[in-house]
Design a protein around this motif. Structure first.
Motif, PDB file in Angstrom:
ATOM      1  N   LYS A  58       2.632  -2.450   7.891  1.00  0.00           N
ATOM      2  CA  LYS A  58       1.768  -3.258   8.755  1.00  0.00           C
ATOM      3  C   LYS A  58       0.785  -2.377   9.536  1.00  0.00           C
ATOM      4  O   LYS A  58      -0.414  -2.650   9.568  1.00  0.00           O
ATOM      5  CB  LYS A  58       2.609  -4.097   9.713  1.00  0.00           C
ATOM      6  CG  LYS A  58       1.794  -5.069  10.563  1.00  0.00           C
ATOM      7  CD  LYS A  58       2.711  -5.920  11.429  1.00  0.00           C
ATOM      8  CE  LYS A  58       1.908  -6.905  12.262  1.00  0.00           C
ATOM      9  NZ  LYS A  58       1.217  -7.902  11.443  1.00  0.00           N
ATOM     10  N   GLY A  59       1.307  -1.321  10.158  1.00  0.00           N
ATOM     11  CA  GLY A  59       0.439  -0.428  10.921  1.00  0.00           C
ATOM     12  C   GLY A  59      -0.527   0.325  10.038  1.00  0.00           C
ATOM     13  O   GLY A  59      -1.687   0.540  10.396  1.00  0.00           O
ATOM     14  N   PHE A  60      -0.060   0.737   8.852  1.00  0.00           N
ATOM     15  CA  PHE A  60      -0.897   1.515   7.941  1.00  0.00           C
ATOM     16  C   PHE A  60      -2.071   0.680   7.429  1.00  0.00           C
ATOM     17  O   PHE A  60      -3.210   1.151   7.377  1.00  0.00           O
ATOM     18  CB  PHE A  60      -0.051   2.022   6.770  1.00  0.00           C
ATOM     19  CG  PHE A  60      -0.765   2.972   5.862  1.00  0.00           C
ATOM     20  CD1 PHE A  60      -0.863   4.319   6.170  1.00  0.00           C
ATOM     21  CD2 PHE A  60      -1.349   2.530   4.686  1.00  0.00           C
ATOM     22  CE1 PHE A  60      -1.527   5.206   5.342  1.00  0.00           C
ATOM     23  CE2 PHE A  60      -2.013   3.402   3.843  1.00  0.00           C
ATOM     24  CZ  PHE A  60      -2.100   4.746   4.180  1.00  0.00           C
ATOM     25  N   GLU A  61      -1.792  -0.565   7.067  1.00  0.00           N
ATOM     26  CA  GLU A  61      -2.837  -1.387   6.457  1.00  0.00           C
ATOM     27  C   GLU A  61      -3.900  -1.803   7.459  1.00  0.00           C
ATOM     28  O   GLU A  61      -5.009  -2.180   7.064  1.00  0.00           O
ATOM     29  CB  GLU A  61      -2.206  -2.592   5.756  1.00  0.00           C
ATOM     30  CG  GLU A  61      -1.400  -2.151   4.533  1.00  0.00           C
ATOM     31  CD  GLU A  61      -0.906  -3.278   3.660  1.00  0.00           C
ATOM     32  OE1 GLU A  61      -0.814  -4.417   4.154  1.00  0.00           O
ATOM     33  OE2 GLU A  61      -0.609  -3.010   2.474  1.00  0.00           O
ATOM     34  N   LYS A  62      -3.624  -1.708   8.757  1.00  0.00           N
ATOM     35  CA  LYS A  62      -4.649  -1.971   9.760  1.00  0.00           C
ATOM     36  C   LYS A  62      -5.689  -0.854   9.811  1.00  0.00           C
ATOM     37  O   LYS A  62      -6.749  -1.013  10.417  1.00  0.00           O
ATOM     38  CB  LYS A  62      -4.000  -2.157  11.135  1.00  0.00           C
ATOM     39  CG  LYS A  62      -3.284  -3.494  11.288  1.00  0.00           C
ATOM     40  CD  LYS A  62      -2.862  -3.761  12.718  1.00  0.00           C
ATOM     41  CE  LYS A  62      -2.247  -5.151  12.838  1.00  0.00           C
ATOM     42  NZ  LYS A  62      -1.876  -5.482  14.228  1.00  0.00           N
ATOM     43  N   LEU A  63      -5.380   0.270   9.184  1.00  0.00           N
ATOM     44  CA  LEU A  63      -6.310   1.400   9.161  1.00  0.00           C
ATOM     45  C   LEU A  63      -7.217   1.371   7.940  1.00  0.00           C
ATOM     46  O   LEU A  63      -8.066   2.252   7.773  1.00  0.00           O
ATOM     47  CB  LEU A  63      -5.530   2.720   9.165  1.00  0.00           C
ATOM     48  CG  LEU A  63      -4.480   2.895  10.275  1.00  0.00           C
ATOM     49  CD1 LEU A  63      -3.720   4.195  10.076  1.00  0.00           C
ATOM     50  CD2 LEU A  63      -5.149   2.858  11.647  1.00  0.00           C
ATOM     51  N   LEU A  64      -7.040   0.359   7.076  1.00  0.00           N
ATOM     52  CA  LEU A  64      -7.755   0.298   5.804  1.00  0.00           C
ATOM     53  C   LEU A  64      -8.841  -0.760   5.824  1.00  0.00           C
ATOM     54  O   LEU A  64      -8.746  -1.763   6.524  1.00  0.00           O
ATOM     55  CB  LEU A  64      -6.776  -0.024   4.665  1.00  0.00           C
ATOM     56  CG  LEU A  64      -5.516   0.840   4.546  1.00  0.00           C
ATOM     57  CD1 LEU A  64      -4.651   0.331   3.406  1.00  0.00           C
ATOM     58  CD2 LEU A  64      -5.884   2.302   4.354  1.00  0.00           C
ATOM     59  N   GLY A  65      -9.873  -0.533   5.006  1.00  0.00           N
ATOM     60  CA  GLY A  65     -10.916  -1.530   4.812  1.00  0.00           C
ATOM     61  C   GLY A  65     -10.817  -2.204   3.470  1.00  0.00           C
ATOM     62  O   GLY A  65     -11.475  -3.218   3.219  1.00  0.00           O
ATOM     63  N   LYS A  66      -9.993  -1.632   2.567  1.00  0.00           N
ATOM     64  CA  LYS A  66      -9.822  -2.158   1.214  1.00  0.00           C
ATOM     65  C   LYS A  66      -8.346  -2.088   0.842  1.00  0.00           C
ATOM     66  O   LYS A  66      -7.605  -1.275   1.401  1.00  0.00           O
ATOM     67  CB  LYS A  66     -10.627  -1.318   0.204  1.00  0.00           C
ATOM     68  CG  LYS A  66     -12.113  -1.207   0.484  1.00  0.00           C
ATOM     69  CD  LYS A  66     -12.758  -0.250  -0.510  1.00  0.00           C
ATOM     70  CE  LYS A  66     -14.231  -0.030  -0.203  1.00  0.00           C
ATOM     71  NZ  LYS A  66     -14.837   0.953  -1.142  1.00  0.00           N
ATOM     72  N   PRO A  67      -7.920  -2.892  -0.119  1.00  0.00           N
ATOM     73  CA  PRO A  67      -6.525  -2.805  -0.586  1.00  0.00           C
ATOM     74  C   PRO A  67      -6.256  -1.452  -1.243  1.00  0.00           C
ATOM     75  O   PRO A  67      -7.160  -0.824  -1.799  1.00  0.00           O
ATOM     76  CB  PRO A  67      -6.420  -3.950  -1.615  1.00  0.00           C
ATOM     77  CG  PRO A  67      -7.586  -4.831  -1.352  1.00  0.00           C
ATOM     78  CD  PRO A  67      -8.667  -3.967  -0.799  1.00  0.00           C
ATOM     79  N   MET A  68      -5.005  -1.039  -1.195  1.00  0.00           N
ATOM     80  CA  MET A  68      -4.589   0.232  -1.796  1.00  0.00           C
ATOM     81  C   MET A  68      -3.507  -0.014  -2.842  1.00  0.00           C
ATOM     82  O   MET A  68      -2.776  -1.006  -2.794  1.00  0.00           O
ATOM     83  CB  MET A  68      -4.013   1.164  -0.715  1.00  0.00           C
ATOM     84  CG  MET A  68      -5.017   1.625   0.306  1.00  0.00           C
ATOM     85  SD  MET A  68      -5.792   3.182  -0.142  1.00  0.00           S
ATOM     86  CE  MET A  68      -4.454   4.327   0.131  1.00  0.00           C
ATOM     87  N   ILE A  69      -3.398   0.916  -3.771  1.00  0.00           N
ATOM     88  CA  ILE A  69      -2.282   0.943  -4.719  1.00  0.00           C
ATOM     89  C   ILE A  69      -1.247   1.913  -4.164  1.00  0.00           C
ATOM     90  O   ILE A  69      -1.579   3.059  -3.832  1.00  0.00           O
ATOM     91  CB  ILE A  69      -2.746   1.410  -6.116  1.00  0.00           C
ATOM     92  CG1 ILE A  69      -3.759   0.418  -6.690  1.00  0.00           C
ATOM     93  CG2 ILE A  69      -1.552   1.575  -7.056  1.00  0.00           C
ATOM     94  CD1 ILE A  69      -4.470   0.941  -7.926  1.00  0.00           C
ATOM     95  N   TYR A  70       0.010   1.461  -4.045  1.00  0.00           N
ATOM     96  CA  TYR A  70       1.077   2.305  -3.507  1.00  0.00           C
ATOM     97  C   TYR A  70       2.002   2.737  -4.637  1.00  0.00           C
ATOM     98  O   TYR A  70       2.453   1.911  -5.441  1.00  0.00           O
ATOM     99  CB  TYR A  70       1.876   1.550  -2.445  1.00  0.00           C
ATOM    100  CG  TYR A  70       1.027   1.068  -1.290  1.00  0.00           C
ATOM    101  CD1 TYR A  70       0.619   1.945  -0.288  1.00  0.00           C
ATOM    102  CD2 TYR A  70       0.622  -0.262  -1.206  1.00  0.00           C
ATOM    103  CE1 TYR A  70      -0.162   1.507   0.771  1.00  0.00           C
ATOM    104  CE2 TYR A  70      -0.160  -0.708  -0.146  1.00  0.00           C
ATOM    105  CZ  TYR A  70      -0.552   0.182   0.832  1.00  0.00           C
ATOM    106  OH  TYR A  70      -1.335  -0.246   1.883  1.00  0.00           O
TER     107      TYR A  70
END
Length: 367
Positions: A117-129
């Motif tokens: 949750k905290g990590f994805e607030k730092l992103l502007g686009k979806p990521m592959i994990y």
């Protein structure tokens, strides 16, 4: 292989004691990269040699706009901290304003879910994990397919695996393996049961207890999930609380209360004539400690029947204390555990528990 690959790890400047070189696994790996890979590798040889973790992060922050990063690799907590520093330094909305081509995060060491949750607030686009499972003794498993939460064991790379059912028959109350412990080979395991892992390798490790507890979700594909550590669990009175339970409860509570949890740890302590669990939750968001306690306790009762039973009997109190996330990093720094290879223990026992409690008492005398 058209973009930079940022690997955040230990120093490549290894220590030499006159007989052998030693250092963090991530530093050793980065120092032995093949020539063809070095053109993609960031932060580069000079920065990667730095042994001062704070300086290294600052140097990466300064160089960040010069790089076109497509893949980041490392432990979630430290990469999240680095990205926050970059966003703050350049006053941008998210990391994709600095690295627009960032697509992949390869992570390992701890469960990513509490950080998501905290990590994805730092992103502007979806990521592959992509999750990996490796140790100094060998590369054990990797996420073979996207959108799976399991990893595939590597069974053809010089490691012989044995699996020890993680039960009281095989382990004592402190998580130490018993001499008479029963071991199983890969063809003898069962799905949905917890096992500790023993490995023997071509490099000379012999029946080494790696310390992790895994569960097979597919026997035919050798797909596993990591559910905890042999010594990172709580069972003061039969509650059998695993790290997997803790991670999930934190994930669900953070969703319910809309907070970002960066770190947490749990201590089992005496309470009156019975027992209590003391949680310390690292978040920089405003949160009501009572509501957080109720949420975590409620989710754990749903996740773990033994916990639910003991909450009505011997486990008399649950106390959750929100703390600034920086306190966790400060304690690690004071104990020489700062850096990309180090993870904050999810359960603290013995001397580490005493050290943490003393640290908290010193910092917050009124707690």
């Amino acid at each position: 292989f058209t973009k930079g690959i940022l690997m955040l790890g230990g120093s490549t400047d290894l220590e030499f004691n006159g007989t052998y070189f030693a250092g963090d696994l991530s530093g050793i790996t980065a120092g032995r990269l093949p020539i063809w890979f070095q053109r993609f590798y960031k932060p580069g040889k000079k920065i990667s040699r730095n042994r001062n973790w704070g300086d290294k992060l600052d140097q990466i922050v300064e160089k960040a706009p010069d790089w076109d990063i497509g893949i980041i690799v490392g432990v979630p907590a430290w990469l999240q901290l680095l990205i926050e520093k970059i966003i703050d330094r350049y006053q941008v909305k998210d990391i994709h304003e600095i690295w627009p081509n960032l697509k992949i995060f390869v992570h390992g060491g701890v469960s990513f879910e509490p950080y998501r949750k905290g990590f994805e607030k730092l992103l502007g686009k979806p990521m592959i994990y992509i999750e990996t499972y490796l140790a100094s003794e060998g590369f054990l498993a990797f996420q073979a397919l996207p959108n799976r939460k399991s990893m595939r064991l590597v069974l053809n790379n010089g490691i012989f695996h044995e699996f020890v059912p993680f039960t009281s028959d095989n382990f004592d109350e402190d998580g130490n393996i018993k001499k008479e412990a029963k071991t199983l080979k890969i063809d003898e395991i069962e799905e949905d049961k917890d096992y500790a892992v023993l490995i023997s390798t071509c490099a000379g490790a012999w029946r080494y207890l790696i310390g992790d507890v895994i569960r097979f979700v597919s026997k035919s594909e050798s797909e596993i999930i990591i559910t905890g550590r042999t010594k990172h669990f709580l069972s003061l009175c039969g509650e059998h609380l695993s790290v997997d339970n803790m991670n999930k409860a934190i994930e669900l509570a953070s969703e319910e209360l809309n907070i970002r949890v960066k770190e947490f740890t749990v201590l089992g302590v005496p309470f009156e004539s019975l027992f209590a669990h003391n949680w310390y939750v690292g978040t920089d968001d405003e949160v009501d400690a009572v509501k957080l306690t109720e949420s975590i306790d409620r989710e754990l009762k749903k996740l773990n029947d033994d916990y639910a039973v003991e909450r009505n009997h011997a486990l008399k109190k649950i106390e959750v204390r929100p703390l600034p996330s920086g306190d966790f990093y400060e304690w690690m720094r004071q104990n020489g555990k700062e850096g990309g290879q180090n993870k904050f223990p999810r359960v603290l026992k013995g001397e580490k528990a005493k050290s943490w409690q003393e640290f908290i008492r010193t910092k917050y005398p009124d707690l």
